[in-house]
Design a protein around this motif. Structure first.
Motif, PDB file in Angstrom:
ATOM      1  N   GLY A 103       0.797  -1.217   0.000  1.00 34.74           N
ATOM      2  CA  GLY A 103       0.000   0.000   0.000  1.00 34.74           C
ATOM      3  C   GLY A 103       0.830   1.267   0.000  1.00 34.74           C
ATOM      4  O   GLY A 103       0.454   2.254   0.628  1.00 34.74           O
ATOM      5  N   GLY A 104       1.984   1.239  -0.657  1.00 35.37           N
ATOM      6  CA  GLY A 104       2.854   2.400  -0.703  1.00 35.37           C
ATOM      7  C   GLY A 104       3.640   2.642   0.574  1.00 35.37           C
ATOM      8  O   GLY A 104       4.343   3.633   0.702  1.00 35.37           O
ATOM      9  N   GLN A 105       3.531   1.733   1.524  1.00 32.26           N
ATOM     10  CA  GLN A 105       4.219   1.864   2.813  1.00 32.26           C
ATOM     11  C   GLN A 105       5.359   0.855   2.868  1.00 32.26           C
ATOM     12  O   GLN A 105       5.216  -0.290   2.435  1.00 32.26           O
ATOM     13  N   ARG A 106       6.468   1.278   3.436  1.00 32.12           N
ATOM     14  CA  ARG A 106       7.635   0.401   3.598  1.00 32.12           C
ATOM     15  C   ARG A 106       7.782   0.087   5.077  1.00 32.12           C
ATOM     16  O   ARG A 106       7.970   0.989   5.892  1.00 32.12           O
ATOM     17  N   ILE A 107       7.697  -1.196   5.430  1.00 27.45           N
ATOM     18  CA  ILE A 107       7.853  -1.648   6.814  1.00 27.45           C
ATOM     19  C   ILE A 107       9.188  -2.376   6.878  1.00 27.45           C
ATOM     20  O   ILE A 107       9.402  -3.353   6.159  1.00 27.45           O
ATOM     21  N   GLU A 108      10.104  -1.876   7.718  1.00 29.35           N
ATOM     22  CA  GLU A 108      11.447  -2.420   7.767  1.00 29.35           C
ATOM     23  C   GLU A 108      11.721  -3.085   9.102  1.00 29.35           C
ATOM     24  O   GLU A 108      11.448  -2.508  10.149  1.00 29.35           O
ATOM     25  N   GLY A 109      12.251  -4.298   9.051  1.00 29.90           N
ATOM     26  CA  GLY A 109      12.635  -5.045  10.242  1.00 29.90           C
ATOM     27  C   GLY A 109      11.586  -6.065  10.636  1.00 29.90           C
ATOM     28  O   GLY A 109      10.394  -5.874  10.439  1.00 29.90           O
ATOM     29  N   ARG A 110      12.077  -7.183  11.174  1.00 27.50           N
ATOM     30  CA  ARG A 110      11.207  -8.286  11.568  1.00 27.50           C
ATOM     31  C   ARG A 110      10.157  -7.860  12.588  1.00 27.50           C
ATOM     32  O   ARG A 110       8.981  -8.192  12.476  1.00 27.50           O
ATOM     33  N   GLU A 111      10.563  -7.125  13.617  1.00 20.53           N
ATOM     34  CA  GLU A 111       9.614  -6.730  14.665  1.00 20.53           C
ATOM     35  C   GLU A 111       8.531  -5.806  14.127  1.00 20.53           C
ATOM     36  O   GLU A 111       7.361  -5.943  14.480  1.00 20.53           O
ATOM     37  N   ALA A 112       8.913  -4.854  13.287  1.00 22.94           N
ATOM     38  CA  ALA A 112       7.929  -3.945  12.688  1.00 22.94           C
ATOM     39  C   ALA A 112       6.963  -4.731  11.809  1.00 22.94           C
ATOM     40  O   ALA A 112       5.757  -4.450  11.786  1.00 22.94           O
ATOM     41  N   PHE A 113       7.479  -5.720  11.090  1.00 22.15           N
ATOM     42  CA  PHE A 113       6.624  -6.557  10.248  1.00 22.15           C
ATOM     43  C   PHE A 113       5.648  -7.357  11.108  1.00 22.15           C
ATOM     44  O   PHE A 113       4.467  -7.461  10.783  1.00 22.15           O
ATOM     45  N   LYS A 114       6.128  -7.925  12.211  1.00 18.71           N
ATOM     46  CA  LYS A 114       5.232  -8.676  13.106  1.00 18.71           C
ATOM     47  C   LYS A 114       4.112  -7.777  13.620  1.00 18.71           C
ATOM     48  O   LYS A 114       2.951  -8.194  13.668  1.00 18.71           O
ATOM     49  N   GLN A 115       4.463  -6.552  14.009  1.00 19.53           N
ATOM     50  CA  GLN A 115       3.453  -5.601  14.483  1.00 19.53           C
ATOM     51  C   GLN A 115       2.432  -5.327  13.389  1.00 19.53           C
ATOM     52  O   GLN A 115       1.235  -5.300  13.644  1.00 19.53           O
ATOM     53  N   TRP A 116       2.910  -5.106  12.177  1.00 21.10           N
ATOM     54  CA  TRP A 116       2.011  -4.846  11.056  1.00 21.10           C
ATOM     55  C   TRP A 116       1.085  -6.045  10.841  1.00 21.10           C
ATOM     56  O   TRP A 116      -0.132  -5.875  10.665  1.00 21.10           O
ATOM     57  N   ALA A 117       1.652  -7.252  10.819  1.00 19.33           N
ATOM     58  CA  ALA A 117       0.856  -8.460  10.586  1.00 19.33           C
ATOM     59  C   ALA A 117      -0.216  -8.629  11.657  1.00 19.33           C
ATOM     60  O   ALA A 117      -1.373  -8.932  11.347  1.00 19.33           O
TER      61      ALA A 117
END
Length: 136
Positions: free
Chosen positions: A37-51
């Motif tokens: 969605g045009g957003q860049r999520i960097e790092g495993r922890e940030a990705f887990k939060q997003w998920a």
């Protein structure tokens, strides 16, 4: 387990009910990058939060892999997918329990040891948002 097997393992462990977002620790590299969605999520922890956030916005989330294919060495995988469930506030909408169906494509980079390096997702989010908010 490079290639399709690594991606399908991710889909199954993380997004199939019951969703297991902690499995992300075992499946992606620490500096994993998601672009969605045009957003860049960097790092495993940030990705887990997003998920976790995305998953909690769709009640009764069901995930289906429609089709996947990989390049010659399995380092790049493309998957078409479908998500269904009920609106619990997806895309910032009012959580009204209305049915949701969303489709998308994910392009993955896979390391030789099967760990996922990155994922770029395109999905029909705008159309889902419009349906949920009464747009045409």
């Amino acid at each position: 387990m490079p290639g399709i097997d690594a991606v399908h393992n991710f889909w199954e462990r993380v997004w199939q009910p019951p969703q297991d977002y902690d499995a992300i620790d075992d499946l992606v590299v620490e500096d994993f990058v998601l672009i969605t969605g045009g957003q860049r999520i960097e790092g495993r922890e940030a990705f887990k939060q997003w998920a976790r956030g995305f998953g909690s916005s769709i009640r009764d989330l069901e995930f289906e892999v429609v089709e996947s294919f990989e390049n010659h060495d399995g380092s790049r995988v493309a998957s078409m997918w479908r998500v269904t469930g009920r609106n619990d506030g997806v895309f910032g909408t009012e959580p009204d329990g209305r049915p949701i169906e969303m489709t998308g494509t994910a392009i993955w980079a896979v390391r030789g040891d099967g760990r996922l390096v990155s994922n770029q997702v395109e999905r029909n989010a705008y159309e889902v948002y419009r349906r949920l908010t009464g747009g045409a």
